[in-house]
Design an enzyme around this catalytic site. Structure first.
Site, PDB file in Angstrom:
ATOM      1  CB  SER A 121     -40.522 -37.434  -4.259  1.00  0.00           C
ATOM      2  OG  SER A 121     -39.801 -37.557  -5.470  1.00  0.00           O
TER       3      SER A 121
ATOM      4  CG  HIS B 125     -40.100 -33.363  -7.169  1.00  0.00           C
ATOM      5  ND1 HIS B 125     -39.112 -32.893  -6.344  1.00  0.00           N
ATOM      6  CD2 HIS B 125     -40.111 -34.710  -7.011  1.00  0.00           C
ATOM      7  CE1 HIS B 125     -38.557 -33.908  -5.689  1.00  0.00           C
ATOM      8  NE2 HIS B 125     -39.132 -35.023  -6.075  1.00  0.00           N
TER       9      HIS B 125
ATOM     10  CG  ASP C 173     -38.514 -29.602  -6.456  1.00  0.00           C
ATOM     11  OD1 ASP C 173     -38.474 -30.352  -7.463  1.00  0.00           O
ATOM     12  OD2 ASP C 173     -38.696 -30.039  -5.297  1.00  0.00           O
TER      13      ASP C 173
END
Ligand SMILES: *[C@@H]1O[C@H](CO)[C@@H](O)[C@H](O)[C@H]1NC(C)=O
Ligand SMILES: *[C@@H]1O[C@H](CO)[C@@H](O)[C@H](O)[C@H]1NC(C)=O
Length: 347
Positions: A29, A324, A321
Site C-alpha cells: 500500500s 498511511h 489513516d
C-alpha cells in the site's frame, strides 16, 4: 556562435528531460495506485475521503488523501505526475509505457502475508510484469521496449505487512510459531534477494529497494500500545532498523553479483523518525493520530464519509489513516529520497 549556444542549451534540456523512460512499481500500500480496487479483499481505498486532495478530488485506490511516493518520483524524473495501476481499466499500454504500478495493498515478501487479507502476492505481481513486457513489445517494438525495460527506474517497496500483519499478528499457525524475529528477517531478506534476482533476469537494472519506516510509530500500533502509554512501539522500530541494515548488505551483495545492476536502498527511517519527533519543524501539528475518523485505528472501509471526526486540513497531519502517511508526508519523504539518492544515481 549563436548556433553553438543553441545546441548546448538543447543538449542540457534533453539531458534534464530524459532521465529514465519509465517508472515501474512493485510492492504494497505504500505504493499501490489502485490495483486492489478490482480484487476481492477488505483492503480498499477507492472511496472518499481517500483521494479528496488528489486531482479532481477523486479516490483512486491510493491509501492517502492525495498522491503517493511513485507519483512524486515519476514527476521528479520528468515523467507524468501520477503512475497508474496496471489493473485499472481506465488505462492501457499507451499509458503504461512510461509508468505502471503492480503493487497491492496488504502484500508482503512472504506469500503467507498476502493470504491474510487475500491480496496480490509478489509472485503474481511478477506474472503481471511479464504480461506487461509482452504488451510493451507489441506496442513499442522489441528494440524500444527492451530499451525502456532496461533503462526504467524500478521502485520496490514492501515489508511492513510481513511484520505487522503477519508475524506480530498472532495468527494461528503464523510465522511467529516458526521463526524468531531475527530468523524471519533473514527469511524475508532471502525472499527480497530472489525477487530482485528475478527482476534482474527479466531485464531490470536501475532499482530502488525501499527500507522499512519506523513502523512502531504508525498510529494503529500506538493505539494498541496500552501499556506503553501510546508511545511508539520500540520493539517494532528496532526490528525496522535491524531489517534495513540486513537489506543494505543484501543490496551491496546483489550489486556485486548481478551484472549491470545498480540498486540503491531507499531508507526512509531516519527522516521519518525525525519528523515524528519534531513535526513542527516540518510544518506538521499532529503525528500521534491520523486525520481520518478518530485517527486511532481506522483505515480502509472504516475510514469513510460517514465518520464525522475526519480532520479538515490533512496537511497538518503526518498520517492520513492509522497506517498511511498524508500526501504532504509522502511528498517530503519522496523529495528527500529523490534529491539525495535517486536523481544522483539514476539520471
Ligand atoms: C509462493 O507461491 C508461489 C506460487 O504458488 C510459489 O511458486 C513460490 O515458490 C512461493 N514462494 C515461497 C517462498 O514459498
Ligand atoms: C529483447 O529482449 C528479449 C528478452 O531478453 C530478447 O529475447 C530479444 O531478442 C530482445 N530484442 C531485441 C531487438 O534486442
Amino acid at each position: 556562435m549563436a548556433a553553438h549556444v543553441h545546441l548546448l542549451l538543447l543538449l542540457i534540456a534533453t539531458v534534464c528531460e530524459a532521465k529514465v523512460p519509465a517508472v515501474i512499481v512493485f510492492g504494497d500500500s505504500s505504493v499501490d495506485a489502485g490495483n486492489n480496487n478490482v480484487i476481492s479483499t477488505v483492503l480498499k481505498s477507492n472511496f472518499l475521503p481517500y483521494g479528496r486532495d488528489f486531482v479532481g478530488g477523486r479516490p483512486t485506490g491510493r491509501f492517502s488523501n492525495g498522491r503517493i511516493p511513485p507519483d512524486f518520483i515519476s514527476e521528479a524524473f520528468g515523467l507524468k505526475p501520477t503512475v497508474p495501476a496496471y489493473l485499472d481499466r481506465m488505462y492501457s499500454i499507451k499509458d503504461f509505457a512510461t509508468g505502471v504500478c503492480f503493487a497491492s495493498a496488504g502484500t508482503g515478501y512472504d506469500n503467507a502475508t498476502a493470504t491474510v487479507l487475500n491480496v496480490i502476492p509478489m509472485w503474481r505481481e511478477m506474472e503481471y510484469y511479464k504480461e506487461y513486457q509482452q504488451k510493451l513489445r507489441s506496442y513499442l517494438g522489441d528494440n524500444k521496449a527492451n530499451f525502456t525495460l532496461s533503462e526504467a527506474l524500478y521502485l520496490v517497496s514492501l515489508g511492513t505487512n510481513d511484520f505487522l500483519e503477519n508475524y506480530y499478528s498472532s495468527l494461528p499457525g503464523g510465522r511467529r510459531s516458526q521463526f524468531t524475529v531475527g530468523q524471519y528477517e533473514d527469511f524475508l531478506v532471502g525472499l527480497a534477494t530472489n525477487l530482485i534476482t528475478e527482476l534482474h533476469r527479466l531485464g531490470a537494472r536501475k532499482v530502488s529497494l525501499t527500507g522499512l519506516p519506523p513502523m512502531g510509530c504508525l498510529p494503529l500500533e500506538r493505539t494498541t500500545n496500552f501499556f506503553g502509554l501510546n508511545e511508539c512501539v520500540q520493539e517494532y522500530n528496532d526490528v525496522a532498523v535491524e531489517f534495513n541494515g540486513k537489506l543494505r548488505k543484501a543490496v551491496a551483495r546483489m550489486n556485486q553479483r548481478l551484472p549491470g545492476l545498480r540498486m540503491v536502498l531507499s531508507d526512509p527511517y531516519e527522516l521519518f523518525l525525525q519528523i515524528i519527533k519534531k513535526p513542527s519543524s516540518f510544518g506538521f501539528d499532529i503525528t500521534q493520530r491520523a486525520c481520518c475518523s478518530t485517527g486511532l485505528y481506522e483505515m480502509s472501509y472504516l475510514c469513510n464519509q460517514q465518520n464525522p471526526f475526519t480532520c479538515i486540513d490533512a496537511s497538518k497531519y503526518v498520517f492520513w489513516d492509522s497506517f498511511h502517511p498524508t500526501e504532504k508526508m509522502n511528498q517530503i519523504l519522496s523529495e528527500y529520497l529523490t534529491r539525495e539518492l535517486l536523481l544522483p544515481t539514476f539520471s
